[in-house]
Design an enzyme around this catalytic site. Structure first.
Site, PDB file in Angstrom:
ATOM      1  N   TYR A 148       0.563  -1.301   0.370  1.00  0.00           N
ATOM      2  CA  TYR A 148      -0.246   0.037  -0.223  1.00  0.00           C
ATOM      3  C   TYR A 148       1.074   1.464   0.039  1.00  0.00           C
ATOM      4  O   TYR A 148       1.572   1.906   0.712  1.00  0.00           O
ATOM      5  CB  TYR A 148      -1.376  -0.480   1.159  1.00  0.00           C
ATOM      6  CG  TYR A 148      -2.541  -0.118   1.039  1.00  0.00           C
ATOM      7  CD1 TYR A 148      -2.757   1.106  -0.041  1.00  0.00           C
ATOM      8  CD2 TYR A 148      -3.398  -1.351   1.225  1.00  0.00           C
ATOM      9  CE1 TYR A 148      -3.994   0.660  -0.337  1.00  0.00           C
ATOM     10  CE2 TYR A 148      -4.553  -1.629   0.682  1.00  0.00           C
ATOM     11  CZ  TYR A 148      -4.801  -0.413   0.085  1.00  0.00           C
ATOM     12  OH  TYR A 148      -6.607  -0.620  -0.780  1.00  0.00           O
ATOM     13  N   GLU A 200      -0.635   4.649  -0.536  1.00  0.00           N
ATOM     14  CA  GLU A 200      -1.665   6.065  -0.460  1.00  0.00           C
ATOM     15  C   GLU A 200      -1.069   7.149  -0.275  1.00  0.00           C
ATOM     16  O   GLU A 200       0.394   7.327   0.669  1.00  0.00           O
ATOM     17  CB  GLU A 200      -1.901   5.949  -0.056  1.00  0.00           C
ATOM     18  CG  GLU A 200      -3.361   4.630  -0.554  1.00  0.00           C
ATOM     19  CD  GLU A 200      -4.731   4.636   0.111  1.00  0.00           C
ATOM     20  OE1 GLU A 200      -4.884   5.572   1.433  1.00  0.00           O
ATOM     21  OE2 GLU A 200      -6.109   3.658  -0.107  1.00  0.00           O
ATOM     22  N   ASP A 250      -7.350  15.111 -23.737  1.00  0.00           N
ATOM     23  CA  ASP A 250      -7.312  13.758 -23.847  1.00  0.00           C
ATOM     24  C   ASP A 250      -6.585  12.948 -24.676  1.00  0.00           C
ATOM     25  O   ASP A 250      -7.361  13.227 -25.554  1.00  0.00           O
ATOM     26  CB  ASP A 250      -8.117  13.272 -23.379  1.00  0.00           C
ATOM     27  CG  ASP A 250      -9.047  12.095 -22.940  1.00  0.00           C
ATOM     28  OD1 ASP A 250      -7.579  11.242 -23.304  1.00  0.00           O
ATOM     29  OD2 ASP A 250      -9.297  11.652 -22.309  1.00  0.00           O
ATOM     30  N   THR A 252      -4.243   7.692 -21.937  1.00  0.00           N
ATOM     31  CA  THR A 252      -3.331   6.356 -21.123  1.00  0.00           C
ATOM     32  C   THR A 252      -2.336   6.136 -21.679  1.00  0.00           C
ATOM     33  O   THR A 252      -1.857   6.654 -22.104  1.00  0.00           O
ATOM     34  CB  THR A 252      -4.883   5.231 -22.096  1.00  0.00           C
ATOM     35  OG1 THR A 252      -4.346   5.394 -23.007  1.00  0.00           O
ATOM     36  CG2 THR A 252      -6.307   5.324 -21.632  1.00  0.00           C
ATOM     37  N   LYS A 280      -2.376   2.035 -24.956  1.00  0.00           N
ATOM     38  CA  LYS A 280      -2.702   2.071 -26.544  1.00  0.00           C
ATOM     39  C   LYS A 280      -1.348   2.938 -27.767  1.00  0.00           C
ATOM     40  O   LYS A 280      -0.831   1.849 -27.368  1.00  0.00           O
ATOM     41  CB  LYS A 280      -4.126   4.096 -26.435  1.00  0.00           C
ATOM     42  CG  LYS A 280      -5.199   2.504 -25.852  1.00  0.00           C
ATOM     43  CD  LYS A 280      -6.225   4.418 -25.644  1.00  0.00           C
ATOM     44  CE  LYS A 280      -7.088   3.742 -24.747  1.00  0.00           C
ATOM     45  NZ  LYS A 280      -8.566   4.955 -24.580  1.00  0.00           N
ATOM     46  N   ARG A 339      -1.805  -1.802 -19.576  1.00  0.00           N
ATOM     47  CA  ARG A 339      -3.286  -0.749 -18.896  1.00  0.00           C
ATOM     48  C   ARG A 339      -2.815  -0.087 -17.991  1.00  0.00           C
ATOM     49  O   ARG A 339      -2.800   0.202 -16.830  1.00  0.00           O
ATOM     50  CB  ARG A 339      -4.079  -2.076 -18.627  1.00  0.00           C
ATOM     51  CG  ARG A 339      -5.658  -1.562 -18.915  1.00  0.00           C
ATOM     52  CD  ARG A 339      -6.396  -2.472 -19.265  1.00  0.00           C
ATOM     53  NE  ARG A 339      -6.314  -3.292 -20.830  1.00  0.00           N
ATOM     54  CZ  ARG A 339      -6.535  -2.995 -21.762  1.00  0.00           C
ATOM     55  NH1 ARG A 339      -7.446  -1.571 -21.720  1.00  0.00           N
ATOM     56  NH2 ARG A 339      -6.126  -3.248 -23.098  1.00  0.00           N
TER      57      ARG A 339
HETATM   58  C1  LIG Z   1      -9.912   4.989 -24.866  1.00  0.00           C
HETATM   59  C2  LIG Z   1      -9.886   5.910 -23.418  1.00  0.00           C
HETATM   60  C3  LIG Z   1     -10.075   6.943 -22.136  1.00  0.00           C
HETATM   61  C4  LIG Z   1     -10.799   5.366 -21.439  1.00  0.00           C
HETATM   62  O1  LIG Z   1      -9.192   4.676 -21.132  1.00  0.00           O
HETATM   63  P1  LIG Z   1     -10.043   3.235 -20.009  1.00  0.00           P
HETATM   64  O2  LIG Z   1      -8.093   3.304 -19.804  1.00  0.00           O
HETATM   65  O3  LIG Z   1     -10.410   2.727 -20.728  1.00  0.00           O
HETATM   66  O4  LIG Z   1     -10.537   3.433 -19.283  1.00  0.00           O
HETATM   67  C5  LIG Z   1     -10.618   8.342 -22.182  1.00  0.00           C
HETATM   68  N1  LIG Z   1     -10.066   8.810 -23.119  1.00  0.00           N
HETATM   69  C6  LIG Z   1      -9.846   8.698 -24.713  1.00  0.00           C
HETATM   70  C7  LIG Z   1      -9.723  10.140 -25.301  1.00  0.00           C
HETATM   71  C8  LIG Z   1      -9.983   7.279 -24.918  1.00  0.00           C
HETATM   72  O5  LIG Z   1      -9.791   7.418 -25.839  1.00  0.00           O
END
Ligand SMILES: *Cc1c(COP(=O)(O)O)cnc(C)c1O
Length: 482
Positions: free
Chosen positions: A68, A70, A245, A274, A277, A283
């Site tokens: 842990y 935090e 994002d 993320t 991707k 992940r």
């Molecule tokens: C994939 C994605 C997310 C979410 O990602 P997770 O890891 O699945 O929660 C958020 N914003 C955008 C633009 C995405 O393409």
């Protein structure tokens, strides 16, 4: 284009790990093995997926998971966090260096969590007295819509302007089914009906009228670059915080394909992503920000996160170290080049693409000219061993469930080593399947939106052709399990 690894050592590591797992629960060892076999044998064109390196993957299965931690580096609510401190600091240092960011917070467990951290940080930073108490002592989960309305008013009825879902925006950018749509009074900007491109003048006009606290840029299905310098100008003019994002395209930023006005990090107040991707890590999620947001961002735990996943932060550090190597820039450029080849291969065979092309890692097919829905196209392609996902196109006549589009991305197959020849062949296979797909007729005589027939032998022929491509570019070459 796979990150180089020692195949003999990786094989031994996985073989031994699977045997240890199988001694307790063989079903799970079997599922892990089967997943590798499935990934090796399918043409993975899902734009949000990739293949992380063995080093990144192996970093996640160990005793860091048992700790842990935090808090933040050097400031933990638990004793004995010195190794987690090393892990978190290393990951944050790599992220800062890779993206040129003043501050990096590597704890978010996913992209959604990174956005939640960012939203609360922006609210905390921008709202003088949140006055949560006004709605009483209820748990947030118990708040009715009316209470949420009161809460928003107490928070100043904060507004968010983001890209509409059908233009390629994401659910977490203020849409009703997501908490962001309850926290914020949201309005969307779309794309130009003629060109399908982002219209910055229209975004500016909407911002002047709506006066959002947060202008959010970024997407999941928009096939073009975004000029973040222009988005920042718009945000500045109306006093909004610019949040970007980059969940989908972080790999193109890391790999220096998106630079200058197209690199979000120097222009945004807060950038979220993320890590799994196009960035090709574990992940997870991350928040990068300008110094004035750092304190609020660092309060992600306990505001919306619990204890960090230290094993995943460690894997982020490994993947970010990989992304700092020159070979990652070669990879990222190949991802973008391959997307252009794929787009051209589809268009020359008569497929209509949203915006008539691509400038990033994805293309969005409008399959309506084949007389089928996105759902039928997705299923028929899957029958033929091609893994994609259906996606709405702007102003989609078939709605968000059936859709008229299919989204296809190049990050995963580029990791396997696919180049121009292979992606042109992929375009040919996709067109063969779409051309051979016909909707079945409902009892009332109308074409079904879900059921279809795929021409005789097309699935088998396509599978055989993709197997040939996949055999030429094995996933994790040399990695062998008994
Ligand atoms: C994939 C994605 C997310 C979410 O990602 P997770 O890891 O699945 O929660 C958020 N914003 C955008 C633009 C995405 O393409």
């Amino acid at each position: 284009m796979t990150q180089p690894f020692d195949a003999a050592k990786a094989s031994a590591a996985y073989q031994n790990a699977l045997e240890v797992i199988a001694s307790v629960e063989p079903t799970i060892a079997g599922a892990i093995k089967a997943e590798l076999a499935d990934q090796r044998s399918s043409l993975k064109l899902i734009a949000s997926e990739n293949y992380a390196s063995p080093a990144t993957l192996l970093t996640m299965g160990n005793w860091l998971s048992d700790k842990y931690a935090e808090g933040t580096v050097g400031h933990r609510f638990y004793a004995g966090c010195q190794n987690v401190d090393t892990v978190e600091q290393t990951a944050a240092d790599h992220a800062k260096a890779l993206f040129g960011a003043p501050h990096a917070y590597v704890q978010p467990h996913s992209g959604i969590d990174a956005n939640l951290v960012a939203f609360w940080a922006i609210l905390a930073q921008r709202i003088e007295s949140p006055a949560l108490a006004e709605v009483g002592a209820k748990h947030v989960n118990d708040l009715s819509d009316e209470d949420w309305d009161k809460l928003r008013k107490a928070l100043g009825d904060q507004r968010m302007l983001g890209m509409s879902l059908d233009a390629g925006g994401h659910l977490t950018h203020g849409f009703r089914p997501n908490i962001s749509g309850k926290m914020f009074n949201q309005r969307s900007y779309g794309t130009d009906p003629e060109t399908g491109l982002l219209d910055y003048d229209a975004v500016a006009a909407a911002a002047r009228e709506f006066k959002p606290l947060v202008l959010i840029a970024g997407y999941s299905a928009y096939p073009r670059k975004v000029n973040f310098a222009k988005m920042r100008e718009i945000a500045d003019e109306v006093g909004a915080t610019l949040m970007v994002d980059m969940a989908h395209f972080a790999g193109l930023v890391a790999g220096k394909v998106f630079t200058g006005d197209f690199d979000p990090v120097p222009h945004a107040h807060v950038t979220t992503t993320t890590t799994h991707k196009s960035l090709r890590g574990p992940r997870g999620g991350m928040v990068l920000c300008q110094p004035e947001y750092a304190d609020s961002v660092d309060r992600g735990c306990p505001m919306v996160l619990g204890g960090p996943l230290s094993q995943t932060m460690a894997a982020k550090a490994v993947a970010l170290a990989e992304a700092r190597r020159p070979s990652f820039q070669t990879y990222a450029q190949a991802v973008a080049d391959n997307a252009v080849t794929l787009a051209e291969g589809l268009m020359k065979r008569g497929v209509k693409l949203v915006t008539d092309g691509t400038e990033n890692h994805l293309v969005l097919l409008d399959v309506s000219s084949y007389g089928i829905t996105g759902r039928q196209a997705e299923s028929a392609l899957l029958d033929a061993g091609i893994v994609t996902n259906r996606n709405a196109v702007p102003r989609d006549a078939n709605g968000a469930w059936y859709t008229s589009g299919v989204r296809i991305g190049t990050p995963a197959l580029t990791t396997r080593g696919f180049g121009a020849d292979e992606f042109d062949k992929v375009a040919e296979l996709i067109v063969d399947v779409l051309s051979a797909t016909t909707p079945t007729t409902t009892p009332a005589g109308a074409p079904s939106k879900a059921k279809y027939t795929l021409g005789d032998g097309v699935a088998d022929k396509t599978r055989a052709a993709s197997a040939e491509l996949l055999d030429k570019h094995p996933l994790y070459p040399g990695l062998e399990l008994a």
